[in-house]
Design an enzyme around this catalytic site. Structure first.
Site, PDB file in Angstrom:
ATOM      1  N   LYS A 183     131.933  16.059  56.129  1.00  0.00           N
ATOM      2  CA  LYS A 183     131.594  14.663  55.821  1.00  0.00           C
ATOM      3  C   LYS A 183     131.114  13.919  57.068  1.00  0.00           C
ATOM      4  CE  LYS A 183     132.347  15.483  51.597  1.00  0.00           C
ATOM      5  NZ  LYS A 183     133.542  15.603  50.817  1.00  0.00           N
TER       6      LYS A 183
HETATM    7  C1  LIG Z   1     134.199  16.089  49.480  1.00  0.00           C
HETATM    8  C2  LIG Z   1     134.302  15.332  48.199  1.00  0.00           C
HETATM    9  C3  LIG Z   1     135.530  14.980  47.629  1.00  0.00           C
HETATM   10  C4  LIG Z   1     136.830  15.538  48.115  1.00  0.00           C
HETATM   11  O1  LIG Z   1     137.107  15.267  49.422  1.00  0.00           O
HETATM   12  P1  LIG Z   1     138.334  15.993  50.134  1.00  0.00           P
HETATM   13  O2  LIG Z   1     138.607  15.144  51.326  1.00  0.00           O
HETATM   14  O3  LIG Z   1     137.879  17.378  50.488  1.00  0.00           O
HETATM   15  O4  LIG Z   1     139.466  16.015  49.177  1.00  0.00           O
HETATM   16  C5  LIG Z   1     135.539  14.157  46.524  1.00  0.00           C
HETATM   17  N1  LIG Z   1     134.401  13.702  45.982  1.00  0.00           N
HETATM   18  C6  LIG Z   1     133.197  14.050  46.476  1.00  0.00           C
HETATM   19  C7  LIG Z   1     131.974  13.491  45.845  1.00  0.00           C
HETATM   20  C8  LIG Z   1     133.110  14.887  47.587  1.00  0.00           C
HETATM   21  O5  LIG Z   1     131.913  15.262  48.055  1.00  0.00           O
END
Ligand SMILES: *Cc1c(COP(=O)(O)O)cnc(C)c1O
Length: 382
Positions: A183
């Site tokens: 992210k």
């Molecule tokens: C990455 C992601 C999540 C989950 O995030 P985590 O921190 O890995 O639990 C949820 N929604 C979307 C759209 C994502 O891309």
């Protein structure tokens, strides 16, 4: 052949390493003073009253549903064009994920379709801000108010993004950020629930740590008391100070990261907006995009190469790519449990068929970006 360019690569430097070591040597590893500092910084960045840092965005979404009292028999409207976590958490609380098709320009939920999916069981809308672009929040909030629904924003891609100058995750009742390794900023694994609602924040905080009335830091530091009460059968969702030490440094670098993302996006745009048969993610002028993803949508077979082939040919040229996302109504669990089937959400299916995501992260060099562009064009324009 040149070295493999991975789809994603976190930008970690000496500051993160130094501060993690400091935490490791401090005697306090779990959620404590570093996490409090990280939460304060996030509050500032987002202009929001309450932040509960947790161990993932998935945990934040789950806590959001629990704290809003959503449970068995309820329905939550969301996009089928998202990571499975968005809908899995709805299933976790015993509610039903009700999918609504997306728009073909920004791959966000088509808010103009939402009302026809509202039933007496609908309790909430969960917009997913795809790729760092904001959903149509004015309309979504208006619909939610009209039907007394809650709004839970999945802002996993949306740190830095603004909807008409407003940070994502702060327009509905609650937002959930992700600091997963891919992210816009990372803590390795991590997330945050953000809200302006004190009651909701208090509930989420308690539920994130076993349902206990006091957190561990307060129990174990010098002025803390040993006493606590278990108010609910809560979860173990807290972030740690090790992660927060990384997050604090990442957040400080957010503007710099985003500037570099924008430079790369500009290069990609310049190269790909000319190509017939490629569709790019559309930006809304009033909004600030977080550019979490850079997608190419192959629109027709005039290119002579389909998405799967392009991914394979790019891999042969040592360029990593990814696909965001395989629509959830095509996944076994959602078909077997709720009866979704192929054909239910034609726009999500059509977009998915031609879509891939190119590498987009601050540590990509100009040379790598040029190589990725050349590789794509060589394959598509032979
Ligand atoms: C990455 C992601 C999540 C989950 O995030 P985590 O921190 O890995 O639990 C949820 N929604 C979307 C759209 C994502 O891309």
């Amino acid at each position: 052949m040149r070295e493999y360019i991975p789809y994603s690569r976190p930008s970690i430097s000496d500051e993160e390493v130094k501060d993690v070591i400091e935490v490791l040597e401090s005697g306090w590893l779990s959620k404590g003073p570093k996490s409090a500092e990280f939460e304060e910084m996030l509050k500032e960045e987002l202009g929001v009253k309450y932040v509960v840092a947790v161990n993932s965005c998935t945990a934040a979404l789950h806590l959001a549903l629990i704290s809003l009292g959503i449970g068995p028999g309820d329905e939550v409207i969301t996009s089928p064009f998202t990571f499975c976590a968005s809908a899995n958490v709805i299933a976790h609380v015993g509610a039903k994920p009700v999918f609504v098709d997306i728009k073909e320009d920004d791959y966000c939920i088509d808010a103009s379709l939402i009302e026809q999916y509202i039933t007496p069981n609908t309790k909430a809308i969960m917009p997913v801000h795809y790729g760092g672009g904001a959903c149509d929040m004015d309309l979504i909030v208006k619909i939610a108010e009209k039907h007394s629904l809650k709004v839970i924003e999945d802002t996993a891609h949306g740190l830095y993004a603004r909807y008409k100058e407003i940070p994502l995750g702060t327009m509905g009742d609650v937002g959930a950020y992700s600091f997963y390794a891919t992210k816009n900023i990372t803590t390795g694994e991590g997330g945050a629930l953000v809200t302006n609602n004190k009651e909701l924040a208090d509930k989420a905080r308690v539920m994130s740590l076993h349902g206990m009335s006091k957190n561990a830091w307060n129990r174990y530091n010098k002025s803390g008391s040993w006493a606590y009460d278990v108010l609910y059968a809560g979860y173990k969702y807290n972030i740690t100070d090790i992660q927060s030490a990384i997050g604090i440094n990442q957040l400080k670098k957010l503007d710099g990261f985003q500037n570099r993302r924008l430079e790369i996006v500009a290069k990609y745009h310049q190269a790909f907006s000319q190509v017939n048969g490629i569709k790019l993610l559309q930006e809304v002028p009033d909004n600030r995009h977080a550019w979490h993803l850079y997608t190419l949508q192959l629109m027709d077979d005039k290119l002579g190469v389909d998405r799967d082939e392009l991914i394979e040919l790019l891999a042969n040229k040592n360029v990593g790519t990814s696909v965001h996302f395989i629509p959830l109504h095509l996944q076994s669990y959602y078909q077997n449990t709720y009866g979704y089937k192929q054909g239910d959400f034609p726009k999500a299916e059509k977009v998915f068929e031609g879509l891939l995501s190119l590498p987009l992260y601050p540590s990509l060099t100009d040379d790598e970006v040029d190589y990725i562009i050349k590789s794509v064009l060589d394959i598509l324009l032979v």
